[in-house]
Design an enzyme around this catalytic site. Structure first.
Site, mmCIF file in Angstrom:
data_model
loop_
_atom_site.group_PDB
_atom_site.id
_atom_site.type_symbol
_atom_site.label_atom_id
_atom_site.label_comp_id
_atom_site.label_asym_id
_atom_site.label_seq_id
_atom_site.Cartn_x
_atom_site.Cartn_y
_atom_site.Cartn_z
ATOM 1 C CB SER A 98 -8.244 0.486 5.933
ATOM 2 O OG SER A 98 -8.919 1.697 5.834
ATOM 3 C CE LYS B 173 -3.853 2.046 2.660
ATOM 4 N NZ LYS B 173 -4.720 1.885 3.849
ATOM 5 C CB SER C 130 -8.217 3.527 3.144
ATOM 6 O OG SER C 130 -7.313 2.920 4.058
HETATM 7 N N1 GLN Z 1 -12.905 3.835 6.792
HETATM 8 C C1 GLN Z 1 -12.212 4.238 8.001
HETATM 9 C C2 GLN Z 1 -11.778 5.668 7.903
HETATM 10 O O1 GLN Z 1 -12.032 6.247 6.890
HETATM 11 C C3 GLN Z 1 -11.056 3.328 8.225
HETATM 12 C C4 GLN Z 1 -9.864 3.730 7.491
HETATM 13 C C5 GLN Z 1 -8.676 2.920 7.818
HETATM 14 O O2 GLN Z 1 -8.772 1.883 8.476
HETATM 15 N N2 GLN Z 1 -7.525 3.414 7.388
HETATM 16 O O3 GLN Z 1 -11.193 6.199 8.801
#
Ligand code: GLN
Length: 475
Positions: A178, A79, A154
């Protein structure tokens, strides 16, 4: 070569049988990725030189009869919030569009030391903020299962490369879901380890008290192997635990008879039709394997989304202050004085979601609101953690949905951030408590959309989590 059918074991068997060399395999994965990536936009960058250099070393070791390592020859996507020395790392943000880090994240160093081959950097929501991978400065990622749908976020790119067959395993980051949510949306395995199990050194910080480097794989065994390679004390991260790393594979006994599982009643409330049906079926399958399932209550669940978005935004507003046009790359060209330079750089460099969170975070930390929001959210976080502690006095693991719904259409939730935040309702509780949790595929909807089962265990109980997931996967 599409590596969609390869696992770590089958790939290494192929290398040992000389069906292909590491260089041949890497070349063909790179070619396949070059051709297929435009469909999903999952990789933002391929790094053929680094990959081929690593592959040559594996072939040398094979020729000399040396051990090639737990990840020897395995094509891996990383990532783009995880630093790779000499290879651009953008966090899918304009503000870091040209940033080339001078060092590797500890996780990257360890996977390469174990023979892993980094194929490229994967697209994600900007600074890992999002649940659909639509907040990327480099365009959204599409779900390989259905190109009209999101892969989740994400870490959508990291999930997509594994599902698409342009990597065998990948690294994502999980702050509030995410890794688990995209794994569920793309039909693969995603693991969030215990907080502090894997070093965060070299992971660009979003919300430091919640961030994890976390693996994706096509099966439970592979995900356990990647975690084992990355885990363990790192003097460069003081929050990284000094706890011995088990041989996770040794715990995959397939015997889960007598294991006590809890089903949180609050979680089934929001799950929509087909997701609820598939989870109920999964529970039956677990009972057939000899587990005892009982209902448990996690009463603070209703406050989790508000609590998470206060704490994560507060931490983000502080962490992202470092992107100021002075210390890192892109600086706005047209500023007359210092404060205009800061404003223009950040105004032009950050996307809308990142700005929304910086503003929200600054607000909840500001004088006069700090006690009402930030301090209260910390207290709620402690209540959420206590819910889990109580549950684990009664059961060995919790089983739950990962997301209330399967992968949705691109654009479907973009105009309503609150609706988007709801995607995280089942994943952020485990993150706030710092416990290990994972998503393992549990079936498809009538439209062929994958749904994941979430397994949550007590701190550092990854061995039981993997044992249960592996038994479930092989049912
Ligand atoms: N969807 C969550 C957020 O937007 C989790 C994101 C993540 O785990 N990086 O914060």
């Amino acid at each position: 070569m599409n590596v969609a059918n390869l696992t770590i074991d089958s790939l290494q068997d192929g290398l040992k049988r000389k069906d292909f060399s590491a260089v041949e395999l890497t070349r063909s994965v790179l070619e396949f990725a070059e051709r297929e990536n435009p469909k999903t936009n999952a990789y933002v960058l391929l790094c053929p030189e680094r990959a081929l250099r690593a592959a040559e070393k594996i072939d040398e070791r094979l020729a000399a009869g040396h051990d090639i390592g737990l990840l020897g020859g395995v094509p891996i996507g990383v990532k783009d919030v995880i630093l790779t020395s000499g290879v651009r790392t953008t966090c899918s943000s304009k503000i870091l569009a040209n940033y080339v880090p001078p060092y590797d994240a500890t996780a990257v160093e360890r996977i390469e030391a174990a023979g892993g081959i980094i194929i490229g950097k994967t697209n994600c929501d900007e600074f890992a903020m999002g649940s659909s991978n639509e907040n990327s400065a480099f365009g959204p990622v599409r779900n390989p299962v259905d190109l009209d749908r999101v892969p989740g976020g994400s870490s959508g790119g990291s999930a997509a490369v594994v599902a698409q067959g342009t990597a065998v395993v990948s690294l994502g980051s999980d702050t509030g879901g995410s890794v688990r949510q995209p794994a569920s949306f793309c039909g693969i395995v995603g693991v969030t380890p215990t907080y502090g199990r894997v070093s965060r050194y070299g992971l660009v910080a979003y919300a430091s008290s919640l961030d994890h480097v976390a693996p994706f794989a096509r099966n439970v065994r592979d995900s356990a192997t990647v975690l084992e390679v990355m885990a363990g004390r790192d003097p460069l991260d003081s929050t990284c635990a000094d706890a011995p790393v088990p041989r996770y594979a040794a715990h995959l006994t397939r015997d889960v008879r007598g294991m006590k599982l809890g089903l949180p009643v609050e979680y089934m409330k929001h799950a929509t039709g087909e997701t609820a049906t598939l989870i109920t079926k999964a529970i039956k399958d677990l009972e057939a394997l000899g587990c005892h399932v009982e209902e448990v209550s996690l009463p603070s669940t209703d406050y989790a989304i508000a609590c998470y978005y206060i704490i994560s935004c507060a931490e983000a507003s502080s962490n992202l202050a470092r992107f100021d046009g002075v210390r890192y790359t892109t600086r706005s060209a047209k500023s007359e004085n210092l404060s205009a330079m800061y404003q223009n750089t950040r105004g032009e460099g950050f996307g809308a979601e990142v700005k929304r969170r910086i503003m929200l975070g600054t607000y909840v930390l500001s004088h006069g609101y700090y006690d009402a929001y930030y301090v209260k959210a910390q207290k709620v976080r402690a209540m959420i953690a206590r819910d889990f502690t109580r549950a684990f006095e009664k059961v060995d693991a919790l089983v739950a949905p990962v997301s209330p719904f399967p992968a949705f259409k691109l654009g479907e939730k973009l105009s309503d951030p609150l609706e988007m935040y709801l995607s995280d309702i089942y994943t952020i509780t485990g993150s706030l408590a710092g416990i290990p949790c994972m998503s393992v595929p549990c079936g498809n909807t009538a439209d062929g959309l994958p749904v994941g089962l979430q397994i949550l265990c007590n701190h550092f109980d990854e061995p039981n989590m993997f044992r249960l997931a592996d038994a479930f996967e092989s049912r």
